[in-house]
Design a protein around this motif. Structure first.
Motif, PDB file in Angstrom:
ATOM      1  N   MET A   1      63.299  -9.188 -38.550  1.00  0.00           N
ATOM      2  CA  MET A   1      62.685  -8.538 -37.404  1.00  0.00           C
ATOM      3  C   MET A   1      63.649  -8.638 -36.235  1.00  0.00           C
ATOM      4  SD  MET A   1      59.889  -7.449 -35.450  1.00  0.00           S
ATOM      5  CE  MET A   1      58.593  -7.501 -36.605  1.00  0.00           C
ATOM      6  N   GLY A   2      63.854  -7.520 -35.542  1.00  0.00           N
ATOM      7  CA  GLY A   2      64.650  -7.501 -34.325  1.00  0.00           C
ATOM      8  C   GLY A   2      63.741  -7.302 -33.137  1.00  0.00           C
ATOM      9  N   VAL A   3      63.950  -8.083 -32.076  1.00  0.00           N
ATOM     10  CA  VAL A   3      63.096  -8.023 -30.893  1.00  0.00           C
ATOM     11  C   VAL A   3      63.952  -7.928 -29.635  1.00  0.00           C
ATOM     12  CG1 VAL A   3      61.357  -9.237 -29.520  1.00  0.00           C
ATOM     13  CG2 VAL A   3      61.295  -9.410 -32.021  1.00  0.00           C
ATOM     14  N   ASP A   4      63.764  -6.867 -28.860  1.00  0.00           N
ATOM     15  CA  ASP A   4      64.389  -6.739 -27.544  1.00  0.00           C
ATOM     16  C   ASP A   4      63.326  -7.136 -26.529  1.00  0.00           C
ATOM     17  OD1 ASP A   4      66.219  -6.011 -25.484  1.00  0.00           O
ATOM     18  OD2 ASP A   4      65.140  -4.116 -25.273  1.00  0.00           O
ATOM     19  N   LEU A   5      63.305  -8.414 -26.183  1.00  0.00           N
ATOM     20  CA  LEU A   5      62.223  -8.978 -25.385  1.00  0.00           C
ATOM     21  C   LEU A   5      62.344  -8.620 -23.910  1.00  0.00           C
ATOM     22  CD1 LEU A   5      59.721 -10.859 -25.683  1.00  0.00           C
ATOM     23  CD2 LEU A   5      61.248 -12.754 -25.017  1.00  0.00           C
ATOM     24  N   ALA A   6      61.233  -8.209 -23.319  1.00  0.00           N
ATOM     25  CA  ALA A   6      61.169  -7.977 -21.877  1.00  0.00           C
ATOM     26  C   ALA A   6      60.801  -9.280 -21.184  1.00  0.00           C
ATOM     27  CB  ALA A   6      60.125  -6.899 -21.563  1.00  0.00           C
ATOM     28  N   GLY A   7      61.130  -9.384 -19.912  1.00  0.00           N
ATOM     29  CA  GLY A   7      60.836 -10.597 -19.164  1.00  0.00           C
ATOM     30  C   GLY A   7      59.371 -10.748 -18.803  1.00  0.00           C
ATOM     31  N   SER A   8      58.615  -9.672 -18.909  1.00  0.00           N
ATOM     32  CA  SER A   8      57.211  -9.685 -18.513  1.00  0.00           C
ATOM     33  C   SER A   8      56.371  -8.906 -19.518  1.00  0.00           C
ATOM     34  CB  SER A   8      57.088  -9.040 -17.131  1.00  0.00           C
ATOM     35  OG  SER A   8      55.786  -8.605 -16.868  1.00  0.00           O
ATOM     36  N   GLU A   9      55.119  -9.293 -19.643  1.00  0.00           N
ATOM     37  CA  GLU A   9      54.198  -8.564 -20.519  1.00  0.00           C
ATOM     38  C   GLU A   9      53.812  -7.207 -19.924  1.00  0.00           C
ATOM     39  OE1 GLU A   9      51.358 -11.157 -23.021  1.00  0.00           O
ATOM     40  OE2 GLU A   9      51.573 -12.254 -21.136  1.00  0.00           O
ATOM     41  N   LYS A  10      54.229  -6.945 -18.710  1.00  0.00           N
ATOM     42  CA  LYS A  10      53.962  -5.641 -18.094  1.00  0.00           C
ATOM     43  C   LYS A  10      55.004  -4.609 -18.506  1.00  0.00           C
ATOM     44  CE  LYS A  10      51.762  -7.636 -14.043  1.00  0.00           C
ATOM     45  NZ  LYS A  10      51.892  -7.938 -12.616  1.00  0.00           N
TER      46      LYS A  10
ATOM     47  N   ASP B   1      66.829 -10.549 -28.510  1.00  0.00           N
ATOM     48  CA  ASP B   1      67.695 -10.315 -27.357  1.00  0.00           C
ATOM     49  C   ASP B   1      67.034 -10.976 -26.153  1.00  0.00           C
ATOM     50  OD1 ASP B   1      69.371  -9.451 -25.354  1.00  0.00           O
ATOM     51  OD2 ASP B   1      68.543  -7.424 -25.291  1.00  0.00           O
ATOM     52  N   ALA B   2      67.284 -12.262 -26.000  1.00  0.00           N
ATOM     53  CA  ALA B   2      66.793 -13.042 -24.859  1.00  0.00           C
ATOM     54  C   ALA B   2      67.361 -14.442 -24.983  1.00  0.00           C
ATOM     55  CB  ALA B   2      65.266 -13.097 -24.851  1.00  0.00           C
ATOM     56  N   PRO B   3      67.623 -15.101 -23.860  1.00  0.00           N
ATOM     57  CA  PRO B   3      68.123 -16.481 -23.928  1.00  0.00           C
ATOM     58  C   PRO B   3      67.060 -17.410 -24.498  1.00  0.00           C
ATOM     59  CG  PRO B   3      68.507 -15.512 -21.756  1.00  0.00           C
ATOM     60  CD  PRO B   3      67.579 -14.597 -22.482  1.00  0.00           C
TER      61      PRO B   3
ATOM     62  N   ASN C   1      64.867 -27.844 -16.727  1.00  0.00           N
ATOM     63  CA  ASN C   1      64.158 -26.596 -16.995  1.00  0.00           C
ATOM     64  C   ASN C   1      64.928 -25.476 -16.296  1.00  0.00           C
ATOM     65  OD1 ASN C   1      63.126 -26.272 -14.211  1.00  0.00           O
ATOM     66  ND2 ASN C   1      61.867 -28.051 -14.732  1.00  0.00           N
ATOM     67  N   ILE C   2      64.478 -24.253 -16.476  1.00  0.00           N
ATOM     68  CA  ILE C   2      65.226 -23.106 -15.953  1.00  0.00           C
ATOM     69  C   ILE C   2      65.239 -23.079 -14.427  1.00  0.00           C
ATOM     70  CG2 ILE C   2      63.310 -21.453 -16.007  1.00  0.00           C
ATOM     71  CD1 ILE C   2      66.988 -20.708 -16.897  1.00  0.00           C
ATOM     72  N   ASP C   3      64.242 -23.684 -13.788  1.00  0.00           N
ATOM     73  CA  ASP C   3      64.173 -23.687 -12.333  1.00  0.00           C
ATOM     74  C   ASP C   3      64.939 -24.844 -11.708  1.00  0.00           C
ATOM     75  OD1 ASP C   3      62.546 -21.360 -12.168  1.00  0.00           O
ATOM     76  OD2 ASP C   3      60.847 -22.573 -12.834  1.00  0.00           O
ATOM     77  N   ASP C   4      65.380 -25.788 -12.522  1.00  0.00           N
ATOM     78  CA  ASP C   4      66.170 -26.931 -12.065  1.00  0.00           C
ATOM     79  C   ASP C   4      67.527 -26.426 -11.564  1.00  0.00           C
ATOM     80  OD1 ASP C   4      66.827 -29.599 -11.675  1.00  0.00           O
ATOM     81  OD2 ASP C   4      67.527 -29.889 -13.729  1.00  0.00           O
ATOM     82  N   ARG C   5      68.104 -27.118 -10.614  1.00  0.00           N
ATOM     83  CA  ARG C   5      69.434 -26.750 -10.139  1.00  0.00           C
ATOM     84  C   ARG C   5      70.469 -27.353 -11.078  1.00  0.00           C
ATOM     85  NH1 ARG C   5      69.252 -24.205  -5.561  1.00  0.00           N
ATOM     86  NH2 ARG C   5      71.409 -24.512  -4.969  1.00  0.00           N
ATOM     87  N   GLY C   6      71.578 -26.664 -11.208  1.00  0.00           N
ATOM     88  CA  GLY C   6      72.635 -27.188 -12.072  1.00  0.00           C
ATOM     89  C   GLY C   6      73.520 -26.085 -12.612  1.00  0.00           C
TER      90      GLY C   6
ATOM     91  N   ARG D   1      65.437 -15.622 -15.374  1.00  0.00           N
ATOM     92  CA  ARG D   1      64.665 -16.871 -15.468  1.00  0.00           C
ATOM     93  C   ARG D   1      63.330 -16.630 -16.160  1.00  0.00           C
ATOM     94  NH1 ARG D   1      65.941 -21.041 -11.298  1.00  0.00           N
ATOM     95  NH2 ARG D   1      67.879 -20.364 -10.334  1.00  0.00           N
ATOM     96  N   GLN D   2      62.650 -15.560 -15.741  1.00  0.00           N
ATOM     97  CA  GLN D   2      61.354 -15.230 -16.325  1.00  0.00           C
ATOM     98  C   GLN D   2      61.504 -14.881 -17.808  1.00  0.00           C
ATOM     99  OE1 GLN D   2      59.235 -12.240 -14.115  1.00  0.00           O
ATOM    100  NE2 GLN D   2      57.477 -12.271 -15.477  1.00  0.00           N
ATOM    101  N   LEU D   3      62.539 -14.113 -18.135  1.00  0.00           N
ATOM    102  CA  LEU D   3      62.806 -13.760 -19.528  1.00  0.00           C
ATOM    103  C   LEU D   3      63.082 -15.012 -20.354  1.00  0.00           C
ATOM    104  CD1 LEU D   3      63.420 -11.771 -21.843  1.00  0.00           C
ATOM    105  CD2 LEU D   3      65.756 -11.595 -20.940  1.00  0.00           C
ATOM    106  N   THR D   4      63.882 -15.916 -19.812  1.00  0.00           N
ATOM    107  CA  THR D   4      64.230 -17.143 -20.532  1.00  0.00           C
ATOM    108  C   THR D   4      62.988 -17.990 -20.792  1.00  0.00           C
ATOM    109  OG1 THR D   4      66.443 -17.097 -19.565  1.00  0.00           O
ATOM    110  CG2 THR D   4      65.705 -19.195 -20.479  1.00  0.00           C
ATOM    111  N   LYS D   5      62.128 -18.132 -19.786  1.00  0.00           N
ATOM    112  CA  LYS D   5      60.885 -18.899 -19.964  1.00  0.00           C
ATOM    113  C   LYS D   5      60.029 -18.286 -21.079  1.00  0.00           C
ATOM    114  CE  LYS D   5      60.365 -20.423 -15.180  1.00  0.00           C
ATOM    115  NZ  LYS D   5      59.574 -20.238 -13.942  1.00  0.00           N
ATOM    116  N   ARG D   6      59.870 -16.966 -21.024  1.00  0.00           N
ATOM    117  CA  ARG D   6      59.049 -16.282 -22.029  1.00  0.00           C
ATOM    118  C   ARG D   6      59.651 -16.456 -23.429  1.00  0.00           C
ATOM    119  NH1 ARG D   6      57.526  -9.814 -22.652  1.00  0.00           N
ATOM    120  NH2 ARG D   6      55.734 -10.173 -24.025  1.00  0.00           N
TER     121      ARG D   6
END
Length: 193
Positions: free
Chosen positions: A1-10, A47-49, A58-63, A89-94
C-alpha cells in the motif's frame, strides 16, 4: 500500500494499491478511513516523516532540525521540507501516530519520499502528464483523472514494489530512515531495458 499522507484530516490523503494487476487509487480524509483501507495490507510505504531529529523529545521541542536521512537527501541535492517546518510538524505528528496504530496491528511501515523518487527516475515532480506517461510505461492504471495526491501515492507503492524486489536502498540512521529506489537498476527494470 502506498500512502501520500496529508497533514490534516481536512485535506486529501492519496492511497494506491494493486488489485488484480491494476493500480487502484483514490483519496480519503480521516484516519478512520485510512485505517480501514490499510486493514488488508502488511506493508505500508508512506510519504510523511515517521520520526523526529535525534535529541528532540517531541516535534515541538527545540533542537536539531534535520534527521540523518534528511542530511543525506541534502547531500544528494534532493529538495525537501524539514520535519520541523510549520505545516510539517502537524504532518509528522499525524504520521507517527498512524505508524504506531499500524504497527500495533502487525504491519511494517516505511517512510519514502515521492519527490526523491521522481528526481531519481528523471521525471518532473509536478508534471502530471510526464508522471502518468512514466507510470503507464510499466503499470496498468485506471483510466481517470488523477490528483497529485494519488500520483504521489503510486510513487510510494512503486517504491514498495522495488523494496520487495531488493532494488532499494535505505538512507538514514538511528533517528529515522527513508526507503529510496536504487536509481539505475530500478529505472532499467521499470522501463524494461
Amino acid at each position: 500500500m502506498g500512502v501520500d499522507l496529508a497533514g490534516s484530516e481536512k485535506r486529501n490523503t492519496g492511497v494506491a494499491f494493486f488489485q488484480k494487476g491494476i493500480v487502484k487509487t483514490f483519496v480519503v480524509k480521516s484516519d478512520g478511513e485510512l485505517m480501514e483501507i490499510c486493514r488488508g495490507f502488511r506493508l505500508i510505504f508512506v510519504d510523511a516523516p515517521l520520526s523526529i531529529p535525534k535529541g528532540r523529545k517531541n516535534i515541538d521541542d527545540r533542537g536539531e532540525h534535520f534527521r540523518e536521512c534528511d542530511r543525506e537527501l541534502r547531500r544528494r541535492g534532493i529538495k525537501f521540507f524539514p520535519v520541523t517546518l510549520g505545516p510539517m510538524r502537524q504532518l509528522t505528528k499525524r504520521a507517527i501516530n498512524l505508524k504506531g496504530l499500524w504497527e500495533s496491528e502487525g504491519k511494517r511501515v516505511y517512510e519514502t519520499y515521492p519527490g526523491a523518487f521522481y528526481d531519481l527516475m528523471g521525471v518532473p515532480r509536478k508534471d502530471k502528464q510526464a508522471i502518468l506517461s512514466f507510470y503507464r510505461s510499466f503499470l496498468k492504471l485506471e483510466e481517470k483523472a488523477y490528483t497529485q495526491d494519488e500520483l504521489d501515492a503510486v510513487a510510494c507503492l512503486v517504491v514498495g514494489l522495488l523494496f520487495n524486489l531488493g532494488l532499494h536502498e535505505v538512507i538514514g540512521g538511528e533517528d529515522g530512515t527513508i526507503v529510496l529506489p536504487k536509481s539505475q537498476e530500478a529505472l532499467a527494470l521499470l522501463r524494461g531495458t
